[in-house]
Write a protein that holds these residues in place. Structure first.
Motif, PDB file in Angstrom:
ATOM      1  N   ARG A   1      49.009   4.670  78.381  1.00  0.00           N
ATOM      2  CA  ARG A   1      49.137   4.087  77.041  1.00  0.00           C
ATOM      3  C   ARG A   1      50.605   3.848  76.727  1.00  0.00           C
ATOM      4  N   GLU A   2      50.881   2.736  76.040  1.00  0.00           N
ATOM      5  CA  GLU A   2      52.243   2.412  75.628  1.00  0.00           C
ATOM      6  C   GLU A   2      52.552   2.993  74.255  1.00  0.00           C
ATOM      7  N   GLU A   3      53.792   3.421  74.105  1.00  0.00           N
ATOM      8  CA  GLU A   3      54.289   3.852  72.805  1.00  0.00           C
ATOM      9  C   GLU A   3      55.589   3.094  72.559  1.00  0.00           C
ATOM     10  N   ILE A   4      55.724   2.522  71.377  1.00  0.00           N
ATOM     11  CA  ILE A   4      56.931   1.777  71.013  1.00  0.00           C
ATOM     12  C   ILE A   4      57.753   2.627  70.057  1.00  0.00           C
ATOM     13  N   VAL A   5      59.028   2.785  70.388  1.00  0.00           N
ATOM     14  CA  VAL A   5      59.962   3.497  69.525  1.00  0.00           C
ATOM     15  C   VAL A   5      61.001   2.485  69.061  1.00  0.00           C
ATOM     16  N   SER A   6      61.201   2.399  67.745  1.00  0.00           N
ATOM     17  CA  SER A   6      62.131   1.424  67.172  1.00  0.00           C
ATOM     18  C   SER A   6      63.284   2.136  66.472  1.00  0.00           C
ATOM     19  N   PHE A   7      64.478   1.576  66.639  1.00  0.00           N
ATOM     20  CA  PHE A   7      65.675   2.089  65.981  1.00  0.00           C
ATOM     21  C   PHE A   7      66.320   0.961  65.191  1.00  0.00           C
ATOM     22  N   MET A   8      66.720   1.249  63.969  1.00  0.00           N
ATOM     23  CA  MET A   8      67.526   0.298  63.235  1.00  0.00           C
ATOM     24  C   MET A   8      68.978   0.500  63.695  1.00  0.00           C
ATOM     25  N   VAL A   9      69.617  -0.574  64.120  1.00  0.00           N
ATOM     26  CA  VAL A   9      71.000  -0.520  64.596  1.00  0.00           C
ATOM     27  C   VAL A   9      71.864  -1.223  63.564  1.00  0.00           C
ATOM     28  N   ARG A  10      72.787  -0.480  62.974  1.00  0.00           N
ATOM     29  CA  ARG A  10      73.703  -1.043  61.994  1.00  0.00           C
ATOM     30  C   ARG A  10      75.098  -1.051  62.624  1.00  0.00           C
ATOM     31  N   VAL A  11      75.692  -2.238  62.737  1.00  0.00           N
ATOM     32  CA  VAL A  11      77.017  -2.393  63.318  1.00  0.00           C
ATOM     33  C   VAL A  11      77.996  -2.649  62.180  1.00  0.00           C
ATOM     34  N   MET A  12      79.024  -1.791  62.123  1.00  0.00           N
ATOM     35  CA  MET A  12      80.046  -1.901  61.090  1.00  0.00           C
ATOM     36  C   MET A  12      81.413  -2.030  61.773  1.00  0.00           C
ATOM     37  N   PRO A  13      82.395  -2.588  61.093  1.00  0.00           N
ATOM     38  CA  PRO A  13      83.726  -2.709  61.685  1.00  0.00           C
ATOM     39  C   PRO A  13      84.315  -1.336  61.989  1.00  0.00           C
ATOM     40  N   ASP A  14      85.071  -1.247  63.078  1.00  0.00           N
ATOM     41  CA  ASP A  14      85.742  -0.020  63.450  1.00  0.00           C
ATOM     42  C   ASP A  14      86.854   0.243  62.440  1.00  0.00           C
ATOM     43  N   PRO A  15      86.933   1.450  61.867  1.00  0.00           N
ATOM     44  CA  PRO A  15      87.940   1.709  60.836  1.00  0.00           C
ATOM     45  C   PRO A  15      89.366   1.763  61.372  1.00  0.00           C
ATOM     46  N   GLU A  16      89.531   1.794  62.681  1.00  0.00           N
ATOM     47  CA  GLU A  16      90.886   1.883  63.254  1.00  0.00           C
ATOM     48  C   GLU A  16      91.543   0.534  63.347  1.00  0.00           C
TER      49      GLU A  16
END
Length: 70
Positions: free
Chosen positions: A55-70
């Motif tokens: 059986r398949e299981e799908i795992v989802s992640f929300m990916v938020r990309v923000m500017p590097d503070p450096e």
């Protein structure tokens, strides 16, 4: 933007909804590198298969990309 390394079991399939925001590299069968490309939000989906019953299981992640503070 910094990359994030994730330790996961070997997925059958990997998909990023918006590859303009982030991409991935499979470093080893158990390590996935997620690299931000531009500021934004996308979804990373991983498909895993249970070897006992196939059986398949799908795992989802929300990916938020923000500017590097450096």
């Amino acid at each position: 933007m910094r990359a994030q390394q994730i330790a996961v079991p070997l997925p059958r399939r990997i998909q990023i909804a918006d590859d303009n925001v982030a991409g991935y590299i499979l470093i080893t069968p158990n390590e996935l590198l997620v690299q931000g490309k531009m500021t934004g939000v996308t979804v990373l989906n991983l498909w895993f298969v249970d070897p006992k019953d196939n059986r398949e299981e799908i795992v989802s992640f929300m990916v938020r990309v923000m500017p590097d503070p450096e």
